[in-house]
Scaffold this active site. Sequence first.
Site, PDB file in Angstrom:
ATOM      1  N   THR A 261      46.809  -1.827  61.991  1.00  0.00           N
ATOM      2  CA  THR A 261      45.758  -2.801  61.857  1.00  0.00           C
ATOM      3  C   THR A 261      44.288  -2.176  61.723  1.00  0.00           C
ATOM      4  O   THR A 261      44.206  -0.859  61.991  1.00  0.00           O
ATOM      5  CB  THR A 261      45.465  -3.400  63.502  1.00  0.00           C
ATOM      6  OG1 THR A 261      46.477  -4.380  63.915  1.00  0.00           O
ATOM      7  CG2 THR A 261      44.136  -4.310  63.666  1.00  0.00           C
ATOM      8  N   GLY A 262      43.364  -2.808  61.058  1.00  0.00           N
ATOM      9  CA  GLY A 262      41.884  -2.131  60.675  1.00  0.00           C
ATOM     10  C   GLY A 262      41.926  -2.104  59.060  1.00  0.00           C
ATOM     11  O   GLY A 262      42.785  -2.291  58.338  1.00  0.00           O
TER      12      GLY A 262
ATOM     13  N   THR B 271      41.733   0.518  57.218  1.00  0.00           N
ATOM     14  CA  THR B 271      42.277   1.433  56.422  1.00  0.00           C
ATOM     15  C   THR B 271      43.720   0.738  56.287  1.00  0.00           C
ATOM     16  O   THR B 271      44.526   0.799  55.076  1.00  0.00           O
ATOM     17  CB  THR B 271      42.515   2.807  57.050  1.00  0.00           C
ATOM     18  OG1 THR B 271      40.911   3.008  57.566  1.00  0.00           O
ATOM     19  CG2 THR B 271      42.640   3.975  56.013  1.00  0.00           C
TER      20      THR B 271
ATOM     21  N   ASP C 202      49.615   3.221  60.191  1.00  0.00           N
ATOM     22  CA  ASP C 202      48.494   2.620  60.982  1.00  0.00           C
ATOM     23  C   ASP C 202      47.526   3.729  60.757  1.00  0.00           C
ATOM     24  O   ASP C 202      47.356   4.629  60.314  1.00  0.00           O
ATOM     25  CB  ASP C 202      48.876   2.527  62.512  1.00  0.00           C
ATOM     26  CG  ASP C 202      48.172   1.728  63.095  1.00  0.00           C
ATOM     27  OD1 ASP C 202      47.138   1.066  62.755  1.00  0.00           O
ATOM     28  OD2 ASP C 202      48.557   1.171  64.395  1.00  0.00           O
TER      29      ASP C 202
ATOM     30  N   ALA D  30      43.620   5.319  62.371  1.00  0.00           N
ATOM     31  CA  ALA D  30      42.936   5.797  63.809  1.00  0.00           C
ATOM     32  C   ALA D  30      41.394   5.847  63.651  1.00  0.00           C
ATOM     33  O   ALA D  30      40.845   5.855  62.506  1.00  0.00           O
ATOM     34  CB  ALA D  30      43.533   7.250  63.959  1.00  0.00           C
TER      35      ALA D  30
ATOM     36  N   GLY E  63      42.335   2.289  68.753  1.00  0.00           N
ATOM     37  CA  GLY E  63      42.026   1.092  69.451  1.00  0.00           C
ATOM     38  C   GLY E  63      40.479   0.592  69.165  1.00  0.00           C
ATOM     39  O   GLY E  63      40.089  -0.452  69.657  1.00  0.00           O
TER      40      GLY E  63
ATOM     41  N   GLY F 267      39.896  -1.385  67.060  1.00  0.00           N
ATOM     42  CA  GLY F 267      40.259  -2.795  66.602  1.00  0.00           C
ATOM     43  C   GLY F 267      40.779  -3.494  67.724  1.00  0.00           C
ATOM     44  O   GLY F 267      41.255  -4.742  67.481  1.00  0.00           O
TER      45      GLY F 267
ATOM     46  N   GLU G  37      49.846  -1.582  69.175  1.00  0.00           N
ATOM     47  CA  GLU G  37      50.110  -0.357  68.114  1.00  0.00           C
ATOM     48  C   GLU G  37      51.041   0.839  68.702  1.00  0.00           C
ATOM     49  O   GLU G  37      51.787   1.289  68.250  1.00  0.00           O
ATOM     50  CB  GLU G  37      48.918   0.139  67.776  1.00  0.00           C
ATOM     51  CG  GLU G  37      47.808  -0.744  66.764  1.00  0.00           C
ATOM     52  CD  GLU G  37      46.507  -0.388  66.709  1.00  0.00           C
ATOM     53  OE1 GLU G  37      46.045  -0.627  65.706  1.00  0.00           O
ATOM     54  OE2 GLU G  37      45.810   0.661  67.416  1.00  0.00           O
TER      55      GLU G  37
HETATM   56  C1  5RP Z   1      42.818  -0.747  65.932  1.00  0.00           C
HETATM   57  C2  5RP Z   1      42.840   0.718  65.490  1.00  0.00           C
HETATM   58  C3  5RP Z   1      42.664   1.082  64.233  1.00  0.00           C
HETATM   59  O1  5RP Z   1      43.764   1.849  63.555  1.00  0.00           O
HETATM   60  C4  5RP Z   1      41.489   1.923  64.127  1.00  0.00           C
HETATM   61  O2  5RP Z   1      40.347   1.272  64.988  1.00  0.00           O
HETATM   62  C5  5RP Z   1      41.165   2.518  62.785  1.00  0.00           C
HETATM   63  O3  5RP Z   1      40.600   1.206  62.168  1.00  0.00           O
HETATM   64  P1  5RP Z   1      39.408   1.421  60.707  1.00  0.00           P
HETATM   65  O4  5RP Z   1      40.814   1.663  59.679  1.00  0.00           O
HETATM   66  O5  5RP Z   1      39.059   0.062  60.362  1.00  0.00           O
HETATM   67  O6  5RP Z   1      38.758   2.432  60.830  1.00  0.00           O
HETATM   68  O7  5RP Z   1      43.319   1.564  66.291  1.00  0.00           O
HETATM   69  O8  5RP Z   1      43.109  -0.960  67.132  1.00  0.00           O
END
Ligand code: 5RP
Length: 221
Positions: free
Chosen positions: A25-26, A28, A80, A82, A94, A96, A102
């Site tokens: 999620t997110g 990236t 995923d 981070a 977290g 997101g 996750e």
């Molecule tokens: C969501 C997450 C995401 O992996 C984390 O927040 C990174 O997000 P982004 O890639 O948008 O910076 O842990 O719960």
Amino acid sequence: MNPKQLVGEAAAAYVKDNMIVGLGTGSTAYFAIMKIGEMVKSGMKIQGVPTSKATEKLALELNISLLPISDVKKIDITIDGADEFDGNKNLIKGGGAALLREKIIASVTDFYIIIADAAKKSDVLGSFALPVEVTPFAKEITLMQLTALGCIAQFREKDGGLVITDNQNLIVDCKFDKIPNPAEMNMKINQIPGVVENGLFTGMADLIISEDGKGGLIKLD
Ligand code: 5RP
């Protein structure tokens, strides 16, 4: 290429035919999922396991087949993002609000890949406020108990209300000065009865794919 796309596409290259793939999620993870969507369109057969409702929606839009969570026993690979990582592959996740799903999905994954741009690297975790998923019941007691661990704790809000997770819980963001022993802090936080799970992922990541800020990849395994 944008660094998030660079690391996302590099991670997607680890996905092979017939794998069960955890989809992060997110912003990236988005790029990895988009690439996996292209691979599926070109004929690759995989089954995805999304880590949030938002990712589920994206995967369905890309025609990625999804395996119901009740049928999942083992996941071959999960990709995923981070919010922060250190040289020992400890993570804060977290940002997101998807940390519970996750972490569950990471816990049954054979090869867990984290993708993160260079700005997320720290010598010692703690720059990013640690997200903690808590029950709405007795939320003030839980906040007090989290604060007693030495952080500034506050409920996450959005659009004038509390953020509600996909699991109908709340998020507390805990700003520590530093988290020198993430494994110990992970256990301490999870001993609080109102805590469902927290965003410290220790001993879980097999590979972190990051970048050097100049278009080159950095792999930490
Ligand atoms: C969501 C997450 C995401 O992996 C984390 O927040 C990174 O997000 P982004 O890639 O948008 O910076 O842990 O719960």
